[in-house]
Scaffold this motif. Structure first.
Motif, mmCIF file in Angstrom:
data_model
loop_
_atom_site.group_PDB
_atom_site.id
_atom_site.type_symbol
_atom_site.label_atom_id
_atom_site.label_comp_id
_atom_site.label_asym_id
_atom_site.label_seq_id
_atom_site.Cartn_x
_atom_site.Cartn_y
_atom_site.Cartn_z
ATOM 1 N N THR B 189 0.863 -1.180 0.000
ATOM 2 C CA THR B 189 0.000 0.000 0.000
ATOM 3 C C THR B 189 0.903 1.234 0.000
ATOM 4 O OG1 THR B 189 -0.013 0.112 2.401
ATOM 5 C CG2 THR B 189 -1.771 -1.189 1.353
ATOM 6 N N LEU B 190 0.293 2.363 -0.299
ATOM 7 C CA LEU B 190 1.073 3.609 -0.283
ATOM 8 C C LEU B 190 1.581 3.894 1.128
ATOM 9 C CD1 LEU B 190 2.123 6.158 -1.624
ATOM 10 C CD2 LEU B 190 -0.127 7.196 -1.287
ATOM 11 N N ARG B 191 0.711 3.676 2.111
ATOM 12 C CA ARG B 191 1.129 3.921 3.498
ATOM 13 C C ARG B 191 2.298 2.998 3.881
ATOM 14 N NH1 ARG B 191 -4.168 5.305 4.003
ATOM 15 N NH2 ARG B 191 -4.527 7.330 4.978
ATOM 16 N N GLY B 192 2.214 1.737 3.443
ATOM 17 C CA GLY B 192 3.280 0.786 3.730
ATOM 18 C C GLY B 192 4.585 1.237 3.107
ATOM 19 N N ARG B 193 4.497 1.708 1.847
ATOM 20 C CA ARG B 193 5.709 2.131 1.154
ATOM 21 C C ARG B 193 6.309 3.366 1.821
ATOM 22 N NH1 ARG B 193 7.816 1.190 -3.859
ATOM 23 N NH2 ARG B 193 7.099 -0.921 -3.419
#
Lengths: 265, 262
Positions: B189-193
């Protein structure tokens, strides 16, 4: 969406940053600028979901993380079947919380290496794989009042098959249709308009000079034409389809975006 | 459950070149990615952690640019990562590499399970996972495509081989190498990245993990490469089948059967 179409709004495609980018923060800034430019110009921002099999970040999550303003009538999020059930619900929850109303439901391009919704994930036990039809039905069932759902029409597919599938999409609750990109008046699109006069159809105008890319995108050989001018073609498509809204695929924000106000007749 | 996943950064290309002098793969100027088989190892570790609790730690031996692969693993759910990087590690063969990784695993401590991809797509040796198990003197199962009946003491795994599969029970601590098909790796996910970009990843050298200097690098590598050359390109031929759709389908099936594909 009729409101949108009757207001002659352009639906401007914005590609999200790719998963393999080495400059994510710069790409997010660039995305935000494009998004705000589209919204502030009165157009509708359409954010793709792994278009052409290129893995990108999800549009609703970018809007949420970057804190972008959402006008519910001016944002369309593409949503395909290459997600886990958990991801799907995260996307739907984010869309709800940010007031995103319009979703374009597509089967999508993916590979064996990507997670994909399973029939049991969307309560579709009578099929072997999940397509846009099953996904659309599922969202209609689990979020009946939250979204306006659209579907894609592919004029390059064998017509009997495509129209049969379109009917299933309409029966499942599709409220608007966006075509695949075209570069001239198209018999199948004409037929679609006749068949569904009460459903808004948004014609996808190909805005990239390279027709080879379009051939790859739709899986159908479109003859290369070195003189192909997307802006001239868009003007012509306006004349051919005066009743339709327009989706602009791969619009150049550098060279084409500022021309848009002068194009719509 | 504390799980360590060993990953490798590999060239993102099928057009690998080999240095005629050193007999090693040329990595300079080639885009690097996380070894595809290792993505299954990371996913399996994250799935186990999500079910049974604990921690997933990702380690890699390589140059500083291997941090990108460690961040990729964090972006899909690993808790933390450690890079093993030092000039003294350079030139290590699979035996020396597995020794370094084993020392790092011992330094981390309290590890129940080590998971590796079945092999790296650049060297294709499939030796590092078993090498780690040998250095640690732990049980191992290679080419695992299914994990079940996990308890706090042991687990049952299915391992694939040419003639079928075995179902094995392994007591912890153990080492697994996993194959494509054991799971479908999640997409970051973007948050994960974004979180992964902010993660602090410590870099350990030989002194941090207490390696014997004679067992690392070229000195510690018993492998002697006599000759290496790229495989000959596969010959390809295109045959166009035209005519009515039904006739084309019949002809296609006939051609595929002729080639024993169907």
């Amino acid at each position: 969406m009729f409101h949108t179409v009757q207001n002659k709004m352009y639906h401007v495609e914005i590609l999200p940053p790719k998963q393999d980018t080495e400059q994510l923060e710069a790409d997010l800034e660039s995305f935000s600028k494009k998004y705000n430019r589209v919204i502030n110009s009165g157009y509708c921002a359409c954010i793709t979901d792994n278009a052409m099999g290129l893995l990108g970040f999800q549009g609703s999550e970018i809007i949420d993380v970057m804190g972008l303003d959402v006008n519910p009538e001016k944002v369309v999020i593409h949503l395909n079947t290459f997600h886990t059930k958990e991801d799907l619900h995260n996307i739907l929850d984010t869309c709800k919380s940010r007031g995103i109303k319009y979703l374009l439901i597509i089967s999508g391009d993916g590979s064996d290496r990507l997670p994909r919704l399973k029939p049991e994930d969307v309560n579709a036990m009578d099929v072997e794989s999940v397509t846009s039809v099953e996904l659309l039905k599922y969202i209609k069932d689990c979020c009946p009042d939250d979204f306006v759902l659209g579907v894609a029409f592919n004029p390059y597919e064998p017509p009997n098959h495509e129209f049969e599938k379109m009917q299933r999409k309409i029966d499942a609750g599709a409220s608007f249709i966006i075509t695949q990109p075209i570069v001239e008046k198209n018999d199948r699109v004409d037929e679609l308009l006749k068949k569904y006069p009460h459903i808004p159809v948004i014609v996808d105008a190909w805005m990239n000079k390279k027709l080879q890319i379009l051939s790859e995108a739709v899986g159908y050989k479109i003859p290369d034409d070195e003189t192909f001018d997307p802006v001239v073609t868009l003007k012509k498509l306006h004349r051919d389809y005066p009743q339709c809204g327009f989706y602009l695929s791969l619009l150049s924000f550098k060279t084409q975006f500022d021309l848009l106000p002068g194009i719509w007749p | 459950m504390r799980i360590v996943v060993c990953v490798k950064q590999v060239p993102a290309t099928n057009d690998a070149r080999i240095d005629p002098e050193t007999k090693r793969i040329v990595r300079e100027g080639v885009k690097a990615i996380l070894n595809p088989f290792d993505t299954y190892a990371v996913e399996e570790a994250v799935l186990l952690r999500n079910r049974f609790g604990g921690e997933v730690i990702v380690i890699s031996m390589g140059p500083e640019k291997a941090l990108a692969s460690l961040r990729e693993a964090i972006s899909v759910g690993a808790d933390r990562a450690i890079l093993l990087s030092n000039r003294a590690f350079g030139g290590s063969d699979t035996w020396a590499t597995s020794y370094v990784l084993a020392r790092a695993i011992q330094k981390i401590g309290q590890v129940d399970l080590v998971i590796c991809g079945k092999q790296a797509v650049d060297g294709d040796t499939a030796q590092v996972g078993p090498g780690i198990a040998a250095h640690l003197d732990w049980l191992q199962a290679t080419n695992v495509n299914h994990v079940e009946d996990v308890t706090d003491r042991d687990m049952k795994v299915t391992r694939m081989h040419e003639d079928g599969y075995d179902v094995c029970e392994l007591a912890f601590p153990a080492v697994l190498t996993v194959v494509k098909g054991i799971n479908i790796p999640r997409v970051p996910t973007l948050r994960g990245r974004l979180a992964s970009l902010k993660s602090e990843i410590p870099v350990w050298g030989p002194a941090d993990i207490g390696t014997d200097i004679d067992k690392i690098g070229l000195e510690g590598s018993p492998t002697r490469v006599v000759k290496t050359e790229p495989p000959k390109p596969r010959s390809t031929a295109t045959k166009k089948i035209s005519g009515a759709a039904v006739d084309c389908a019949i002809e296609l099936v006939r051609e595929l059967r002729l080639r024993s594909i169907l």
